[in-house]
Design an enzyme around this catalytic site. Structure first.
Site, PDB file in Angstrom:
ATOM      1  N   GLU A 164      -0.708   4.336 -11.154  1.00 40.31           N
ATOM      2  CA  GLU A 164      -1.956   3.560 -11.204  1.00 40.31           C
ATOM      3  C   GLU A 164      -2.448   3.247 -12.613  1.00 40.31           C
ATOM      4  O   GLU A 164      -3.524   3.699 -13.027  1.00 40.31           O
ATOM      5  CB  GLU A 164      -3.071   4.303 -10.458  1.00 40.31           C
ATOM      6  CG  GLU A 164      -2.832   4.430  -8.981  1.00 40.31           C
ATOM      7  CD  GLU A 164      -4.086   4.840  -8.210  1.00 40.31           C
ATOM      8  OE1 GLU A 164      -5.048   5.301  -8.837  1.00 40.31           O
ATOM      9  OE2 GLU A 164      -4.090   4.696  -6.992  1.00 40.31           O
ATOM     10  N   GLU A 377       0.784   5.844  -1.461  1.00 42.31           N
ATOM     11  CA  GLU A 377      -0.444   6.538  -1.037  1.00 42.31           C
ATOM     12  C   GLU A 377      -1.181   5.653  -0.047  1.00 42.31           C
ATOM     13  O   GLU A 377      -1.229   4.432  -0.215  1.00 42.31           O
ATOM     14  CB  GLU A 377      -1.422   6.776  -2.201  1.00 42.31           C
ATOM     15  CG  GLU A 377      -1.014   7.823  -3.184  1.00 42.31           C
ATOM     16  CD  GLU A 377      -2.059   8.026  -4.288  1.00 42.31           C
ATOM     17  OE1 GLU A 377      -3.253   7.787  -4.048  1.00 42.31           O
ATOM     18  OE2 GLU A 377      -1.632   8.411  -5.389  1.00 42.31           O
TER      19      GLU A 377
HETATM   20  C1  NOJ Z   1      -5.276   7.344  -6.130  1.00 44.13           C
HETATM   21  C2  NOJ Z   1      -4.786   8.388  -7.055  1.00 44.13           C
HETATM   22  O1  NOJ Z   1      -3.449   8.215  -7.391  1.00 44.13           O
HETATM   23  C3  NOJ Z   1      -5.047   9.779  -6.576  1.00 44.13           C
HETATM   24  O2  NOJ Z   1      -4.889  10.618  -7.670  1.00 44.13           O
HETATM   25  C4  NOJ Z   1      -6.400   9.837  -5.955  1.00 44.13           C
HETATM   26  O3  NOJ Z   1      -6.867  11.123  -5.731  1.00 44.13           O
HETATM   27  C5  NOJ Z   1      -6.369   9.006  -4.702  1.00 44.13           C
HETATM   28  N1  NOJ Z   1      -6.087   7.647  -5.059  1.00 44.13           N
HETATM   29  C6  NOJ Z   1      -7.612   9.042  -3.853  1.00 44.13           C
HETATM   30  O4  NOJ Z   1      -8.665   8.400  -4.470  1.00 44.13           O
END
Ligand code: NOJ
Length: 473
Positions: A164, A377
């Site tokens: 990200e 994710e």
């Molecule tokens: C994106 C991130 O990669 C992760 O670290 C985070 O906790 C989750 N989204 C949830 O917001």
């Protein structure tokens, strides 16, 4: 009859070093920027990831649970300062041993490891020297990446360089809710550029090894951009939002170049782009990822910017106040986040819009062809606690996941080259500055219990069935 994805599809959960490992200073691990921030006065709530889910000591139990849950892959990240604790660049053998043990445990159960090199946590000594903003950042990251490739080689079949880039950059340098808590549009651009180049340099290092059984990719947090009105002004806002949210990262990673309309727009907005170097662009042109990881939670709605929207900023909702505070962006003269009253929102003001998975995957196919994609994710945040029998009935998470997953399976059936899905998160964990109350896990972790007892939630069992019923045998 259920739609199914192809045999060999990867199904699992994801987590990240700082969020689940704990053991923050054990066995020679160096301090990270997050350790530093959480131990400082800037961390007003005082909540840290020092112990978290204690994956450092529970990895065997966790990986066994993943396998028993019908999962065949696990996405985790390596803590950079666990491998290279200080600026001497000397390898911490005990840190390497820990990840070797994790990989061995994955092998034992036939779990495919999908491993991220950088998931928000960098060594604190590097942070002190300017962190992501230091023009030398890319080289330092490439050295760390090379060290990981040397140590683990083909034991890791799926390497991810950085998690990200967009979100990390916006939180750290635009809104400033993540360390180093800076608020500067110029810095956002410099940091974003350095991270894209760090990724590219790591890919160059990776290719030198000529691995035959390992691939390299990047994880982006996708937001398929949509508009609620189809006018020329809205179309311009849509393109600018797509540049801002996606294309400055995915174009370089996949096509080896920044979008042509990006730099003129930045300059028009007063950004000094002299940090862009021709030699970097030449190097970028030689790098292409093998796959793309897409973290997929929601879509982004854009509308034209209006003067009363004010200055460029990111407005996250880190307090769970529902719709009183919505998540969104203002990028001066580019676009502003729009609001659709008819789409449900979660407690953090974020839209629940399951079709975004399909729109995003089909968008990737349209823009980038058949590049393999993993949903790295996707998940549902909840405030939750066990019932009087110690059980966790998270039906709301099941309803959420089912809708998103059905769209994913349909996209695969409709020809998108999607090859895996990772639920965020494998177990409950530290949710950055949201602390521990915002839970995403398929497995509950009791953070008040020194033994960090694990309890699989109802969604964990449901996910097992879903995998079984939706995968070709
Ligand atoms: C994106 C991130 O990669 C992760 O670290 C985070 O906790 C989750 N989204 C949830 O917001």
């Amino acid at each position: 009859m259920n739609r199914k994805v192809k045999k060999g599809f990867l199904w699992g959960g994801a987590n990240a070093a700082y969020q689940c490992e704990g053991g923050w200073n054990e066995d020679g691990k160096g301090e990270s920027n997050w350790d530093q921030f959480c131990h400082s006065e800037k961390n007003v709530k005082g909540i840290t990831g020092d112990v978290s889910a204690d994956f450092y000591h529970h990895y065997k139990e966790d990986i066994r649970l993943f396998a028993e849950g019908g999962q065949n892959t696990y996405r985790f990240s390596i803590s950079w300062p666990r491998i290279l604790p200080d600026r001497s660049r000397k390898v911490n053998e005990k840190g390497v041993r820990f990840y070797k043990n994790v990989l061995a445990e994955c092998r034992k159960y036939g779990i495919v490891p999908n491993v991220t090199l950088l998931h928000y946590d960098i060594p604190s000594w590097l942070e002190d020297e300017g962190g992501y903003r230091n023009p030398k950042f890319a080289e330092e990251f490439a050295f760390y990446a090379r060290t990981v490739f040397e140590q683990f080689g083909e034991e890791i079949p799926l390497y991810v360089t950085i998690n990200e880039i967009t979100h990390n950059t916006f939180c750290s340098y635009m809104q400033g809710n993540y360390p180093p808590n800076v608020h500067s549009t110029q810095a956002v651009c410099e940091v974003g550029y350095n991270l894209v180049m760090a990724h590219a340099k790591a890919v160059i290092e990776f290719r030198k090894f000529n691995f035959r059984n390992s691939q390299i990719g990047m994880v982006h947090t996708t937001n398929s951009v949509q508009i609620l009105k189809d006018t020329p002004e809205y179309q311009i806002a849509k393109r600018r939002c797509d540049l801002f949210k996606n294309k400055w990262v995915t174009d370089p990673a996949i096509l080896g170049k920044f979008p042509d309309d990006l730099r003129p727009l930045l300059e028009e907005s007063g950004i000094d782009t002299s940090f862009v170097k021709q030699e970097d662009l030449d190097l970028l042109a030689q790098t292409h990822v093998d796959f793309l990881g897409q973290n997929c939670y929601t879509r982004t709605l854009a509308r034209p910017y209006r003067e009363e929207d004010g200055e460029t900023n990111y407005y996250p909702n880190n307090v769970g106040t529902g719709q009183k505070r919505l998540e969104g962006y203002v990028v001066k003269n580019w676009f502003t986040s729009d609001f659709d009253p008819d789409t449900p929102k979660n407690a953090w003001g974020r839209e629940e819009y399951p079709k975004t998975v399909y729109d995003m995957l089909m968008g990737i196919k349209a823009d980038y062809g058949d590049i393999p994609v993993y949903i790295t994710e996707n998940g549902c945040a909840r405030y939750e606690a066990p019932d009087e029998n110690g059980q966790l009935d998270d039906q709301e998470r099941i309803d959420f996941m089912k809708k998103y997953l059905d769209w994913l399976v349909k996209a695969e059936n409709d020809g998108c080259n999607v090859k895996g899905y990772y639920a965020w998160s494998s177990t409950d964990c530290y949710s950055w500055i949201n602390g521990y109350e915002k839970r995403y896990g398929l497995i509950y972790v009791d953070f008040n219990d020194p033994a960090r007892k694990r309890t699989p939630k109802k969604s964990y069992y449901w996910f097992k069935e879903y995998i079984n019923e939706h995968t070709e045998k």
